[in-house]
Design an enzyme around this catalytic site. Structure first.
Site, PDB file in Angstrom:
ATOM      1  N   HIS A 267       0.820  -1.219   0.000  1.00  0.00           N
ATOM      2  CA  HIS A 267       0.000   0.000   0.000  1.00  0.00           C
ATOM      3  C   HIS A 267       0.851   1.266   0.000  1.00  0.00           C
ATOM      4  CE1 HIS A 267      -3.731   1.939   0.026  1.00  0.00           C
ATOM      5  NE2 HIS A 267      -4.335   1.326   1.024  1.00  0.00           N
TER       6      HIS A 267
ATOM      7  N   ASP B  82      -2.236   2.280  -4.536  1.00  0.00           N
ATOM      8  CA  ASP B  82      -3.469   2.679  -3.867  1.00  0.00           C
ATOM      9  C   ASP B  82      -4.533   1.590  -4.030  1.00  0.00           C
ATOM     10  OD1 ASP B  82      -2.353   5.111  -3.156  1.00  0.00           O
ATOM     11  OD2 ASP B  82      -3.043   6.098  -4.990  1.00  0.00           O
TER      12      ASP B  82
END
Length: 408
Positions: free
Chosen positions: A379, A383
């Site tokens: 992450h 995204d």
């Protein structure tokens, strides 16, 4: 004249290895370039060949010892004549203290060269190694070969009364509990460190989807015979997912990128790491520029890697690089999982078993062959929108394979 056998160059940035197996023993005849030892590096097993033909006169290191590139591990007496092998009815001179085989039966010494693990399995299960066909490199026996032979032996119907079996280690008494400590291989230690490091450094997250495999199954059924006849390889599921992944990674480049310091490195190519099982653990050889390959080229490359992984003949170059990984836990029956990324990569696709499930289609409940897909990603660089979009593209490409042909 004695010739030294040295540890060869193992690969870029690899300076040491562990002696994992002696493929020959002191006194054995060896041909030039014939492997005499197997070294375990962080990624692959590397065989060390003899530089000359002759007789192995001695080993300079012990099994399990760590050695550096250029270190001497053995000596070969060049040009020496091999010792005459004793006749079958002559007593073999040996210091081996393992359980003795039945009289007149082939001895373990008559079998091809075996690793310590294979030799131990042969003795434990009381099988005749000379009757087992080896599936390892150059026809060598593997532990799996011995276990399969032992299982077949146990399942076979009782034949005529045979000679008293050789004594084996006493079976554990009822209620007795035992433990065995086995040193982790160098490869397994590296796998453990890398996977734990990925958990500690990356911001791991997994997104899921399910996919209807009907179209792919129908395509394979319709073209499998023609495909195999033309290309000499079966049309499998992996090539479909590889092409679907390549399509998604081109559209969502962050999933094919990686972090290098304070920079993000984007790739305009897809080097696919394919997780395959090897005797010493999971390995991930790399199929390079898979986005430029045909279905047949992908299937052939993956099949070759699978074969070489089983034989233990993958090289360091085979394992280097990779921008994205596919791991197929479905072949072992996995329904769902959260795969861990393969650093420095930023994402991995997990495939699972196909099973018939009820789904709603056009307002009706129908039974379809479904598979859960899992995309784990870092992450820090990817995204949620990008991860979900990439997985959705893969799903849609599998459910409508025509998308892969017209680049949609």
């Amino acid at each position: 004249m004695a010739t030294e056998v040295k540890v060869p160059v193992l690969g870029e940035s690899v300076t040491e290895a562990t002696v994992g197996e002696w493929l020959k023993q002191v006194g054995d005849a060896v041909a030039a370039d014939e492997p005499i030892a197997s070294l375990e590096t962080d990624k692959v097993a590397v065989e060390v060949p003899s530089p000359v033909a002759g007789i192995i006169s001695g080993f300079s290191v012990e099994l399990g010892e760590t050695v550096e590139v250029g270190a001497v591990i053995a000596t070969v007496e060049e040009g020496a004549a091999p010792a005459a092998k004793p006749k079958a009815d002559a007593p073999a001179e040996t210091t081996k203290v393992a359980p003795a085989p039945a009289e007149d039966a082939p001895t373990i010494e008559d079998a091809p060269t075996m690793s310590p693990a294979v030799r131990r399995a042969v003795l434990e299960h009381g099988v005749d190694p000379t009757t087992i066909k080896g599936t390892g490199k150059d026809g060598r026996l593997t532990k799996e070969d011995v276990l399969a032979a032992a299982k077949a032996k146990d399942a076979a119907p009782a034949a005529a009364p045979a000679a008293t079996p050789a004594p084996t280690a006493p079976a554990a008494a009822k209620g007795e509990r035992r433990e065995e400590r086995v040193k982790m291989t160098r490869m397994r230690q590296t796998i453990a460190k890398r996977l734990k490091g990925a958990q500690e450094e990356a911001a791991l997250l997994t997104t899921f989807n399910d996919c209807d495999m009907t179209a792919v199954i129908e395509a394979r059924e319709a073209y499998k015979d023609m495909f195999a006849k033309k290309h000499g390889i079966k049309l499998g599921f992996m090539s479909f997912f590889a092409k679907a992944a390549a399509l998604a990674l081109k559209d969502v480049p962050a999933v094919n990128a990686q972090i290098d310091g304070d920079e993000i490195v984007y790739h305009d190519y897809v080097d696919l790491s394919v997780a395959v099982s090897a005797p010493n653990g999971l390995v991930v050889p790399v199929v390079r520029s898979i986005d430029q390959m045909s279905f047949a080229e992908i299937e052939l490359a993956i099949a070759d890697f699978g074969k070489r992984a089983k034989e233990g003949s993958l090289t360091m170059e085979d394992m280097t690089g990779g921008t994205f990984t596919i791991s197929n836990g479905g072949v072992f029956g996995s329904l769902m999982s959260t795969p861990i990324i393969n650093p420095p990569q930023s994402a991995v696709l997990g495939l699972h078993r196909i099973e018939d499930r009820p789904v709603a289609l056009n307002g009706e409940v129908v039974i379809r062959p479904m598979m859960y897909l899992a995309l784990s990603y870092d992450h820090r660089i990817i995204d949620g929108r990008e991860a979900v979009t990439a997985l959705k593209i893969m799903k849609e490409a599998i459910e409508d394979p025509m998308r892969m042909l017209i680049d949609l």
